[in-house]
Structure formats: structure tokens, C-alpha cells
Enzyme design. Sequence first.
Site, PDB file in Angstrom:
ATOM      1  N   CYS A 121     -14.619  10.687  80.068  1.00  0.00           N
ATOM      2  CA  CYS A 121     -15.267  12.783  79.941  1.00  0.00           C
ATOM      3  C   CYS A 121     -14.840  13.162  81.528  1.00  0.00           C
ATOM      4  CB  CYS A 121     -15.462  12.914  79.402  1.00  0.00           C
ATOM      5  SG  CYS A 121     -15.319  12.484  77.799  1.00  0.00           S
ATOM      6  N   HIS A 264     -17.392  19.968  81.795  1.00  0.00           N
ATOM      7  CA  HIS A 264     -16.853  19.514  80.325  1.00  0.00           C
ATOM      8  C   HIS A 264     -17.412  19.798  78.752  1.00  0.00           C
ATOM      9  CE1 HIS A 264     -15.872  15.956  77.817  1.00  0.00           C
ATOM     10  NE2 HIS A 264     -16.527  15.488  77.730  1.00  0.00           N
ATOM     11  N   ASN A 294     -13.814  18.304  71.693  1.00  0.00           N
ATOM     12  CA  ASN A 294     -14.187  17.572  73.249  1.00  0.00           C
ATOM     13  C   ASN A 294     -12.750  16.872  73.561  1.00  0.00           C
ATOM     14  OD1 ASN A 294     -14.443  15.473  75.488  1.00  0.00           O
ATOM     15  ND2 ASN A 294     -16.884  14.810  74.801  1.00  0.00           N
TER      16      ASN A 294
END
Length: 337
Positions: A121, A264, A294
Amino acid sequence: MTRPNGSFGVDIIGSGSGLPDTRLTNADLEKVMDTSDEWITKRTGIKERRKADIANGELSSTLAIKALNAALEDAGITKDDLDMILVATMTPDMPTPSVACVVARKIGAGNIAAIDINGACSGFIYTISMANAMIQAGPYKTIAVIGADTLTRYVDYSTEGRTSAILFGDAAAALILRRNDDTSRGLIAHRMHTDGEGSKHLYIPSSEFDIPEDSEYRVEMCNRVQMNGQAVFKFAVSKFQQVIGDTLADAGLTADDVDHFVCHQANSRILDSARDRFGIPSEKLLINIDRYGNTVAASAPLVFTELAKSGRIKPGNKVMFLAFGAGLTWGSSLWQL
Ligand code: COA
């Protein structure tokens, strides 16, 4: 005034996204696992996410191409202007060739440099700072930086996998960076960190040899996200706050000086904790996790693209990209536009 570091200025001249059409709502998940819209919304802020149609060839590369074409159009340039394609991804279509090479071939970009970077990520945040370094080193002038992930292919949509299944969605988003001679614009400061000791809290094993010593192997674990949600949550809250503070200190700035925190999107509660700690008003920290979940490396550039499309990114803005993820990894990239 804090100035970018480097011999060249770098502009972000375009952005674009590539999203699957298929929406997976919380109501859809309620049908296949023991969960509820109320639980998911309260714990994460997510209402729906997108899911790539892998069986019909919708892959990280196809989403990346969609995003790149949109970003090229936004920048008013063509594939022939690109010198390099960098793709942040942890879900390549296959082990090799890289997503970047597939993208380069399919758009007809010729023999330009193309490579993937796997920082989970945090991948996009690492990659945009590395793209700046390549521009400073030369001879690269125009670089496409893409975040592209299709993690839903590694998710278990049963009650057993519900803790992570509810979180992830698929997407790609691309930014175009271009060198200029005005050194007043570009990267001001960045941070890249890892803590391998924490890798056992978030991983996707391929075989029994990838299982941490203190976990018991079951064949169903292979190619499925394994996550200790509470451990990752704690790590994320603490590192997010720490990296914001460190990056501001490196740059000699305060949170008030930054126009957009492009974060993020892992959990709206993690983002709220950073907002509270630094007194960041909601208009400076866009949350779009409700619509996309996500999306791994695509997450931060997707936020930037949304801000740019709605006219909220302005010349002269300072923008801090931020992320954390598997590895464990975390980092920041602070830009003067
Ligand atoms: N629906 C309903 N109940 C669920 C559930 C779901 N999808 N997932 C877990 N539960 C249950 C658990 O079984 C547990 O039940 P119990 O109390 O009867 O044992 C209860 O809810 C609490 O589980 P817990 O794991 O403690 O929940 P949480 O408050 O920590 O929330 C996350 C779980 C995953 C939302 C949260 O930990 C999180 O966001 N962590 C960070 C994850 C992350 O960001 N990962 C990506 C990093 S890039």
C-alpha cells in the site's frame, strides 16, 4: 520559503484513474458472509468497493492502461512523450513480465524504461519519490507513475476471511511527472520506512515456507490475505502520525502550510486520528474510502485525481502523499506544485 531539493523542478502535469465497473456493496457482502453494513461502516467507513472482472481479463495492467490514458489526455501529451513508466503494484498480472512492461507494450510506448515496484500500500509513495530521483539523475524528462492493484483476487469472500475481505477494492490511478528548469516546484521532502518484524501481521503466503514461525499452516491460507487487523491498526495510527510529523520537520513546515494531505485510504478511523493529532480540517484531507475501499497502491493517486478533477488542486499548493502497508512499510512524499 522551503524549496524543492534537486537541480531540476518537477511538475505533476496530469492525473487519471482506471476503475472497474463492477461495484461490490456492503449489502452484496452481507449475502456471502456473516457481516453487516452497519459493522463495516462503523469500523471502516467503507460502503462499497470496485471489483475487477479477472475472469474476463480485467487485470492490474488493463486498469493501469485506462488510468495512464486518462492521465496523458489530462496532461495534453501522448505516449510518445514518455521516457519511463513506473508501476507500483503488489498484484501483477503474472510474475513476469511486469505490469509496466505490459502497459508499455500495449500502448505502443516503444523501448522506454518500464519497471514495477512492490511496496504494497506504500508502493505509490515510494515510487513517486523514486521517479523524482530518476528525473534529477537524468536523462528522463517525463515519467508516468501508476498505482495499480487488483487485490480482490487474493481475498476470501467467506465468513472466515471477512476481516480483510470487506476492506479491499481494485483500481488504478496515474500521475504524469515532467522535468522543468524552474527549481521552485517539485519534491520538498520524503520518507521511506520498513519494519520487517511486522510482516507477520499482513502477508499473502504462496506456500508453507512463507508462514511466520508463530502461526500454524493450513493449505487454505495460500494465496489469501492473512491479516491481524488490530496489530495493523495500531501500527498505522502510530506511524501515520509519526511520518507526518517527521516530514513536516524535515521541510521546516507546519501542518497549516500543507494544502492537501493525500492519504492512503485504509480505514476512516485511522485518517481521523491523524486529522485530530495535527488539527487538519476535513477539506485538506479527502476521504473517499466510502466509495472505493482500500485500493492498495492506487489509493493515494486516486485521491489526488479526484481532487484535481474537482478543481481543488491549485498551482502553488503543497501536497503531502502518505501511506502505510504490508512489509510493513510506510512513507511520505511532500510536493510543491
Ligand atoms: N463483520 C462483522 N464482524 C466482524 C467482521 C466483519 N467483517 N470482521 C470481524 N468481525 C468480528 C470479529 O470476529 C470480532 O468478533 P468477536 O468480538 O466476537 O471476537 C469483532 O468483530 C471484533 O473484531 P476485531 O478484529 O477486533 O475488529 P476491529 O475493531 O479491529 O476492526 C478492522 C477490524 C480490520 C476493521 C480493523 O482492525 C482495521 O481496520 N485494521 C487495519 C487494517 C488495515 O488497514 N489493513 C490494510 C493496511 S494497508
